[in-house]
Every structure is written in C-alpha cells, then in structure tokens.
Write an enzyme that holds these catalytic residues in place. Structure first.
Site, PDB file in Angstrom:
ATOM      1  N   HIS A 241      -7.391 101.942  87.986  1.00 26.72           N
ATOM      2  CA  HIS A 241      -8.711 101.361  88.231  1.00 26.72           C
ATOM      3  C   HIS A 241      -9.509 101.266  86.929  1.00 26.72           C
ATOM      4  O   HIS A 241     -10.124 100.230  86.632  1.00 26.72           O
ATOM      5  CB  HIS A 241      -9.469 102.221  89.250  1.00 26.72           C
ATOM      6  CG  HIS A 241     -10.829 101.708  89.579  1.00 26.72           C
ATOM      7  ND1 HIS A 241     -11.116 101.066  90.757  1.00 26.72           N
ATOM      8  CD2 HIS A 241     -11.998 101.728  88.881  1.00 26.72           C
ATOM      9  CE1 HIS A 241     -12.389 100.704  90.768  1.00 26.72           C
ATOM     10  NE2 HIS A 241     -12.947 101.109  89.650  1.00 26.72           N
ATOM     11  N   GLU A 245     -10.258  97.544  84.781  1.00 25.48           N
ATOM     12  CA  GLU A 245     -11.614  97.104  84.475  1.00 25.48           C
ATOM     13  C   GLU A 245     -11.797  96.885  82.979  1.00 25.48           C
ATOM     14  O   GLU A 245     -12.389  95.883  82.544  1.00 25.48           O
ATOM     15  CB  GLU A 245     -12.623  98.143  84.981  1.00 25.48           C
ATOM     16  CG  GLU A 245     -14.072  97.771  84.754  1.00 25.48           C
ATOM     17  CD  GLU A 245     -14.486  96.516  85.504  1.00 25.48           C
ATOM     18  OE1 GLU A 245     -15.362  95.787  84.989  1.00 25.48           O
ATOM     19  OE2 GLU A 245     -13.918  96.262  86.590  1.00 25.48           O
ATOM     20  N   LYS A 248      -9.924  93.694  81.779  1.00 28.65           N
ATOM     21  CA  LYS A 248     -10.625  92.465  82.159  1.00 28.65           C
ATOM     22  C   LYS A 248     -11.759  92.170  81.185  1.00 28.65           C
ATOM     23  O   LYS A 248     -11.915  91.038  80.714  1.00 28.65           O
ATOM     24  CB  LYS A 248     -11.187  92.585  83.579  1.00 28.65           C
ATOM     25  CG  LYS A 248     -10.153  92.510  84.678  1.00 28.65           C
ATOM     26  CD  LYS A 248     -10.808  92.403  86.039  1.00 28.65           C
ATOM     27  CE  LYS A 248     -11.766  93.535  86.304  1.00 28.65           C
ATOM     28  NZ  LYS A 248     -12.462  93.380  87.596  1.00 28.65           N
ATOM     29  N   ASN A 249     -12.533  93.196  80.873  1.00 33.49           N
ATOM     30  CA  ASN A 249     -13.658  93.015  79.952  1.00 33.49           C
ATOM     31  C   ASN A 249     -13.175  92.618  78.554  1.00 33.49           C
ATOM     32  O   ASN A 249     -13.734  91.718  77.912  1.00 33.49           O
ATOM     33  CB  ASN A 249     -14.491  94.293  79.862  1.00 33.49           C
ATOM     34  CG  ASN A 249     -15.212  94.607  81.156  1.00 33.49           C
ATOM     35  OD1 ASN A 249     -15.397  93.733  82.000  1.00 33.49           O
ATOM     36  ND2 ASN A 249     -15.611  95.856  81.328  1.00 33.49           N
TER      37      ASN A 249
END
Length: 409
Positions: A241, A245, A248-249
């Site tokens: 998780h 994240e 992606k950023n």
C-alpha cells in the site's frame, strides 16, 4: 488483559466501561508466535475483550469532534457503523467458546470488516461536506483537532482490521494453506519483490494515462550479514500500500516534469533497500522536479488535501482518488508497527521518500491511539498542544518577549 464485567444495562454503559481500559499493543513477534501455534479458543477469548476496548476508545473520540463535522451525514454514518460493530462484538462477552459460537464469532468479524470497508472514503466525504457548508469559517484550531482525530481514527481502523484479518485468515471458513504466510504476515517477506509488484501495477496506470513510464532501478545493501535479497517479517499488504502510493506520485511527477511527449529518456525511479541493526530503510528517489519545502507538510494534511476535487491530471484509479489521503494513510501504515515515512524534496530536481521498518520483530509493536484525559483535552484546546511548531513559534517570539521584559525592568 483481564476484565471483570459488572451488570450492564445498556450499550452506552458497555461503552463507558470498556473505554476505561487501554488497548493491548501486540508485536509482530507475538502475532507470529501465536499464529504458529494457533488456538481458536484463545484468540476468541482475547478478541472479545480487546476489540470492544479498541472500538470504545475511538468511539469516545468521535463524540468529541467539532459539531460542524459530527453533524454531517457521512460522519453520522461512520458513527453508526462503529456503534453497530461494538454492539455486535459485546454479544459474545459471556459466551462459551463452543464450535457454533466460534463460527458465529468469525462470521461476525467478517461482517464488521465489510461494514467498515468504506470508513476512509466516507469520513473524507464528511470533511468535504463540512468545507462546502462552512467554507473558510472553519478555524485553524478546528482543523488541528480534525487532523489529530483522523490520524487516530485511521490508525485504530488499521489495528482493528489487523486483528480481524489474523483471526479470520487463521480460523475462517476460507482458511487454506497459504504457504509460509501466517495469517496476513509473511515471516520472510522479500522486500524487493513487493517493491517490483507495486512498481509494475503503478507503471500500468502510468502507461494507461501517459503512454509512457519511467524505469525502475533497485539496489540492496545488507549491513548485517550481506545476505540478499533482504527479507523481513512484515505484513506485505501494508508495505505494498505504501509503495504503490509512492510510485504513483513519483511516476506522475517524472513524466510531467520531463514532458511526456518527448520522453524517450525518462530518468528512472531508484529504490535503495538497506538493512541495519535497528531499521530496514527503503528509499525511493525520483527526478520529478520536487516540491517547495513549504508544501511538504501539507501533503500529510487531510484538510489540505481534501480541498481540491479530482483534476484531469489525476490518473489515479484507486478508491481514494480525489481525496488526497494516499500519503497520510501510507504514513500511518508505516507508523503502525513503529516505522515511519518521511519525504525529503529538492525543489527543481526531485524527491526522496524514505520508509522505515523495524528490523527486529519483537520491537515492531503496534502504535495504538488511547482515549484518556490528555487526548480529550486536545479537542478543547484553543492552541495546538504538544506540537513541534510551538517550539518554532516560541523561538520566533523570543526577541519580542525579551524586549517586553527589558521594558518592564
């Protein structure tokens, strides 16, 4: 934890009773040791006391929320979910662990987990409802209270789901041979494998939107025994998780910073995995242009990140799209077992994100919110307490205070 139950008359009395007790944090080692010699009766006896304590502690804090948030439809819905789950659990308080009761208990846990699956999104919607209704009239002190509460609510939710998942995966109807896994824990979690898995899924999203994506470069360093790849005892889903994240950023920043229409030579996203005596560090570095230092802290604020609606540049297709809760909750996942997540940005060049995990399983203890007089006073405080910024303000105001003292003399 031994609890002697008095004669109770109502759910509210149960709530008042259980909120007096502190949650009992467990370590990864305790989860593993119990799972290897799993006894459903013992797990049942522990959870029927521990889950009400954890639920009651956070429910007491929900009641202290500012009226402007507490009265929103979404926040009321979340409050009702917690009340119903608490009521469901306390039904087993005096039940004997017969096979039928154990099965009903396991089914109840699954039902509670499903009921709370949308807590994060629903609370985020509640914050949006509050901001739409009251706009700029929401005071800074109120924002601080809401930030404090949401961190504690979501951390409590992570811990409750951890307990429920361990029990249902070890003793539920769908229990099956999961290889080396013990419930949702992997005693020999290959960190680089989780990194590559998170990267590939993030890359798929990036390719879908931008038609290109940066490559991945992974380096490992083991200071302890030089064994590679680096393995540790951890919850792979939690680590995934966080990494998903961050990837992606990073990917979006790299592609947009380097003009994705001419992206034959995109700089890679680099990941360093290092094992030391106390911590395992995972550093993700990109060349996505970075962000101003003044903006870094805002990335972890719920009130700040929920303000804008999803824009066309948001290629996120995960449930939290548009709420901006990815980084705050990723940090909670890291901190849940006494790790951390920090961002270090070099404006104009790129950003480093560092994930810290405890290297020793007996030191990786749950970090749990506890309801007490200190936490309840926080919601009533007019000035944020126990916050590092107080020290900064004190330092800034020091010359002014000194001048006043000299004038009085």
């Amino acid at each position: 934890m031994r609890v002697i139950l008095p004669r109770l008359r109502s759910v509210q009395t149960f709530l008042d009773f259980y909120s007096q007790f502190n949650p009992s944090p467990l370590s990864i080692k305790q989860f593993i040791d119990f799972g290897r010699n799993a006894c459903e009766q013992k797990s049942f006896i522990f959870l029927r006391k521990e889950l009400p304590v954890r639920l009651a502690n956070i429910m007491k804090e929900i009641a202290l929320l500012p009226e402007v948030l507490l009265t929103t439809n979404s926040c009321s819905q979340v409050s009702q979910w917690y009340a119903k789950s608490f009521e469901d659990i306390i039904q087993f308080e005096k039940s004997e662990p017969t096979p039928k009761i154990l099965q009903n208990f396991c089914n109840t846990l699954v039902m509670i987990r499903n009921r709370h699956s949308d807590v994060v999104q629903t609370m985020a919607q509640g914050v949006l409802e509050m901001k739409e209704t009251y706009g700029d009239s929401v005071e800074a002190t109120m924002e601080t209270s809401i930030q404090y509460f949401l961190d504690r609510l979501y951390m409590s939710r992570i811990s409750i789901r951890m307990l429920i998942n361990q029990h249902t995966m070890l003793f539920g109807q769908l229990n099956e041979d999961k290889g080396r896994h013990i419930g949702c824990l992997d005693p020999t979690c290959d960190i680089s494998a989780v990194v590559r898995d998170a990267y590939e899924n993030s890359r798929f999203l990036c390719d879908q939107y931008y038609l290109c994506s940066p490559e991945l470069k992974v380096t490992e360093h083991n200071e302890i025994d030089n064994l590679l790849p680096i393995n540790t005892c951890y919850v792979p889903s939690h680590l995934y998780h966080i990494l998903f994240e961050l990837f992606k950023n990073s990917m979006r920043a790299v592609v947009e910073h380097h003009d994705h229409d001419k992206s034959d030579q995109l700089p890679p996203v680099r990941v360093l995995i290092s094992r030391g005596h106390e911590d395992i560090c995972i550093k993700m570095s990109d060349e996505g242009g970075g962000i101003p230092r003044s903006s870094v802290d805002h990335l972890f604020k719920y009130m700040y990140s929920t303000a804008p609606q999803p824009s066309k540049s948001d290629y996120y297709t995960v449930p939290l799209a548009g709420y901006g809760y990815g980084l705050p909750i990723s940090r909670l996942y890291a901190r849940y077992l006494h790790g951390d997540l920090i961002l270090l940005s070099t404006e104009g060049f790129g950003t480093d994100a560092v994930i810290y995990l405890k290297a020793l399983s007996d030191e990786a203890n749950e970090l749990l919110p506890i309801f007490n007089k200190t936490s309840s006073k926080f919601y009533k405080a007019t000035i944020p307490t126990g916050d590092w910024s107080n020290q900064v303000l004190r330092h800034i105001n020091a010359p002014r205070v000194l001048r006043r003292r000299m004038q009085k003399q």
